[in-house]
Design an enzyme around this catalytic site. Structure first.
Site, PDB file in Angstrom:
ATOM      1  N   ASP A   8      18.625 -19.296  16.240  1.00  0.00           N
ATOM      2  CA  ASP A   8      19.000 -20.710  16.281  1.00  0.00           C
ATOM      3  C   ASP A   8      19.111 -21.089  17.754  1.00  0.00           C
ATOM      4  O   ASP A   8      18.706 -20.325  18.643  1.00  0.00           O
ATOM      5  CB  ASP A   8      20.288 -20.982  15.469  1.00  0.00           C
ATOM      6  N   HIS A   9      19.652 -22.286  18.025  1.00  0.00           N
ATOM      7  CA  HIS A   9      19.729 -22.769  19.418  1.00  0.00           C
ATOM      8  C   HIS A   9      20.539 -21.825  20.305  1.00  0.00           C
ATOM      9  O   HIS A   9      20.215 -21.642  21.479  1.00  0.00           O
ATOM     10  CB  HIS A   9      20.322 -24.181  19.456  1.00  0.00           C
ATOM     11  N   CYS A  65      21.770 -15.400  16.720  1.00  0.00           N
ATOM     12  CA  CYS A  65      22.503 -16.668  16.734  1.00  0.00           C
ATOM     13  C   CYS A  65      23.620 -16.504  17.770  1.00  0.00           C
ATOM     14  O   CYS A  65      23.533 -15.614  18.616  1.00  0.00           O
ATOM     15  CB  CYS A  65      23.011 -17.059  15.338  1.00  0.00           C
ATOM     16  N   THR A  67      27.025 -15.679  17.595  1.00  0.00           N
ATOM     17  CA  THR A  67      27.798 -14.441  17.457  1.00  0.00           C
ATOM     18  C   THR A  67      27.016 -13.339  16.758  1.00  0.00           C
ATOM     19  O   THR A  67      27.386 -12.174  16.838  1.00  0.00           O
ATOM     20  CB  THR A  67      29.052 -14.691  16.596  1.00  0.00           C
ATOM     21  N   HIS A  98      21.395   6.179  10.406  1.00  0.00           N
ATOM     22  CA  HIS A  98      22.105   6.357   9.139  1.00  0.00           C
ATOM     23  C   HIS A  98      21.810   5.277   8.107  1.00  0.00           C
ATOM     24  O   HIS A  98      21.885   5.538   6.910  1.00  0.00           O
ATOM     25  CB  HIS A  98      23.628   6.391   9.388  1.00  0.00           C
ATOM     26  N   HIS A 133      21.440  10.452   3.782  1.00  0.00           N
ATOM     27  CA  HIS A 133      21.536   8.993   3.843  1.00  0.00           C
ATOM     28  C   HIS A 133      20.612   8.308   2.838  1.00  0.00           C
ATOM     29  O   HIS A 133      20.843   7.156   2.477  1.00  0.00           O
ATOM     30  CB  HIS A 133      21.241   8.512   5.262  1.00  0.00           C
TER      31      HIS A 133
HETATM   32  C1  RB5 Z   1      26.145 -22.256  16.447  1.00  0.00           C
HETATM   33  O1  RB5 Z   1      27.032 -23.038  17.185  1.00  0.00           O
HETATM   34  C2  RB5 Z   1      26.849 -21.005  15.953  1.00  0.00           C
HETATM   35  O2  RB5 Z   1      27.776 -21.323  14.990  1.00  0.00           O
HETATM   36  C3  RB5 Z   1      25.822 -20.018  15.414  1.00  0.00           C
HETATM   37  O3  RB5 Z   1      24.912 -19.721  16.406  1.00  0.00           O
HETATM   38  C4  RB5 Z   1      26.350 -18.685  14.961  1.00  0.00           C
HETATM   39  O4  RB5 Z   1      27.163 -18.098  15.920  1.00  0.00           O
HETATM   40  C5  RB5 Z   1      26.924 -18.621  13.610  1.00  0.00           C
HETATM   41  O5  RB5 Z   1      27.379 -17.573  13.135  1.00  0.00           O
END
Ligand code: RB5
Length: 152
Positions: A8-9, A65, A67, A98, A133
């Protein structure tokens, strides 16, 4: 090996770095977007990459993304997908050894580009250990089959 990659962005800048690393490593990759820094919804891109891996169209995937959490949640909804959020090296290695992880998820707001590249290097070059495994992965497949048949 051909890798599906998507973000994503919040993962857009890091995705560019990873694509260039894969190019250096002579690993083919198909970019499923997003194509710029404008705000988008991560499930739209997580879905495309996960579908490619789940269906067997492509061997492996990388999702990024902010996080890594949102992309992990999306990817692990798909049958046959074993997505692992790895923001450090040990987890990246173990997720292959694993868990035979077939999608690597990174947090673009968590890891710097140099660490992220090392994570990718380790992830693409580590093979599944197999042995004990295999039986554990088989149990995951059985859970998927049961849920498909009977729901919750
Ligand atoms: C976008 O702001 C953020 O929420 C997304 O990139 C991600 O971290 C979601 O889990």
């Amino acid at each position: 090996m051909t890798i599906a990659i998507g973000c994503d962005h919040a993962g857009f800048e890091l995705k560019k770095e990873i694509i260039s690393l894969l190019d250096d490593l002579h690993i083919e990759c198909i970019d499923y977007g997003t194509e710029g820094p404008q705000s988008v919804d991560y499930p739209d891109f997580g879905e495309k990459v996960s579908e490619a891996v789940s269906s067997g169209k492509l061997d492996k995937g990388i999702l990024i993304c902010g996080t890594g959490i949102g992309m992990s949640i999306v990817a692990n909804k798909f049958p046959n997908v074993r997505a692992s959020l790895c923001n450090e090296l040990f987890t990246a290695k173990m997720s292959r050894l694993h868990n035979d992880a077939n999608i690597l998820v990174l947090g673009g707001r968590i890891v710097g580009k140099d660490l992220a590249k090392e994570i990718v290097r380790i992830w693409v070059s580590t093979n599944f250990e197999g042995e004990r495994h295999c039986a554990r992965l088989k149990k995951i497949t059985l859970i998927e089959d049961r849920l498909k048949k009977h729901g919750f």
